[in-house]
Design an enzyme around this catalytic site. Structure first.
Site, PDB file in Angstrom:
ATOM      1  N   ALA A   1       0.837  -1.210   0.000  1.00 14.79           N
ATOM      2  CA  ALA A   1       0.000   0.000   0.000  1.00 14.79           C
ATOM      3  C   ALA A   1       0.861   1.245   0.000  1.00 14.79           C
ATOM      4  CB  ALA A   1      -0.907   0.005   1.229  1.00 14.79           C
ATOM      5  N   ASN A   2       0.235   2.381  -0.336  1.00 13.52           N
ATOM      6  CA  ASN A   2       0.875   3.682  -0.163  1.00 13.52           C
ATOM      7  C   ASN A   2       0.442   4.234   1.181  1.00 13.52           C
ATOM      8  OD1 ASN A   2       1.624   3.430  -2.807  1.00 13.52           O
ATOM      9  ND2 ASN A   2       0.735   5.351  -3.472  1.00 13.52           N
ATOM     10  N   ARG A   3       1.224   5.148   1.726  1.00 13.64           N
ATOM     11  CA  ARG A   3       0.799   5.835   2.945  1.00 13.64           C
ATOM     12  C   ARG A   3      -0.287   6.837   2.576  1.00 13.64           C
ATOM     13  NH1 ARG A   3       4.539   5.055   6.973  1.00 13.64           N
ATOM     14  NH2 ARG A   3       6.665   4.812   6.201  1.00 13.64           N
ATOM     15  N   SER A   4      -1.417   6.773   3.231  1.00  8.77           N
ATOM     16  CA  SER A   4      -2.471   7.760   3.021  1.00  8.77           C
ATOM     17  C   SER A   4      -3.463   7.669   4.157  1.00  8.77           C
ATOM     18  CB  SER A   4      -3.192   7.484   1.698  1.00  8.77           C
ATOM     19  OG  SER A   4      -4.352   8.281   1.598  1.00  8.77           O
TER      20      SER A   4
END
Ligand code: C5P
Length: 223
Positions: A29-32
């Site tokens: 995942a991406n950080r968000s």
């Protein structure tokens, strides 16, 4: 901006990360945090827009008065967007994972010994949701807004992204270390349009959202 400035307009907002499973317990995942996107959805709804918020997994409560659609992966996010289309406008704030594991193991990948080295993970590209929404066609929203988180050459990279993806506006922000933007409550953005670049002051993500919603209402008033 007066109440109801976006009455009658349907607006899509994508938000949050996407999770791309490797196996039933692990993902890429991406950080968000989803904070900026949820704030945009709330601000648009406050101006009377009919908002559909398509969101990857976050810890946030969906804002009142929006149609909320939860999803997990990029492919699911695209399917949810297509199912809810068409829209008058779209704001893509989601931090979509660019790649996903080619194979998703049906069972947890086991570590058999202490010095085990896992098999390499092959990645394949995910669909670019913003680019698909921006593609010319009868269903294209009249106004498509992307976000661009950059760590250097913010305006240069974000302007190139606006052209490459075919969206109308890009809200660019500097997320380099020390800015505190990532996961934080404040943001400092540059609005990039075909007409030029506009640097907005450092302000809470809610204020960025309200200013953007208000700019969108102005645009529709002139459109
Ligand atoms: O990740 P990137 O910098 O390319 O993201 C820029 C914009 O494109 C953001 O608005 C993001 O929501 C969107 N995007 C997307 N689908 C992707 C990658 C990015 O909608 N697969």
């Amino acid at each position: 901006q007066q109440d109801g400035a976006l009455a009658g307009k349907s607006v899509l907002v994508t938000a949050g990360p996407t999770h791309e499973p490797l196996d039933p317990v692990r993902y890429l995942a991406n950080r968000s945090s989803g904070k900026q996107g949820y704030a945009v959805a709330a601000a648009l709804a406050d101006l009377g827009a009919k908002v559909t918020l398509v969101s990857g997994p976050t810890m946030l409560r969906p804002p009142a008065g929006v149609t909320f659609v939860a999803c997990e992966t990029a492919c699911q996010m695209l399917a949810c967007v297509k199912a809810a289309a068409p829209f008058d406008a779209a704001v893509c704030t989601a931090a979509v994972a660019d790649w996903r594991p080619e194979v998703q193991a049906g069972q947890k990948i086991k570590k058999t010994g202490r010095d085990d080295v896992p098999a390499p993970i092959r990645l394949v590209p995910n669909p670019d949701i913003l680019a698909e929404i921006s593609a010319q066609g009868p269903q294209r929203p009249a106004l498509v807004v992307g976000f661009a988180a950059e760590t250097e050459k913010v305006v240069e990279h974000a302007s190139a992204k606006r052209q490459r993806k075919g969206c109308d506006w890009i809200v660019a922000n500097d997320v380099s270390a020390g800015t505190g933007v990532m996961g934080g409550d404040n943001n400092q953005v540059i609005l990039i349009t075909a007409q030029g670049n506009e640097r907005w002051p450092h302000m809470p993500k809610e204020d960025v959202a309200q200013r953007l919603a208000s700019r969108m209402a102005d645009w529709f008033a002139e459109f």
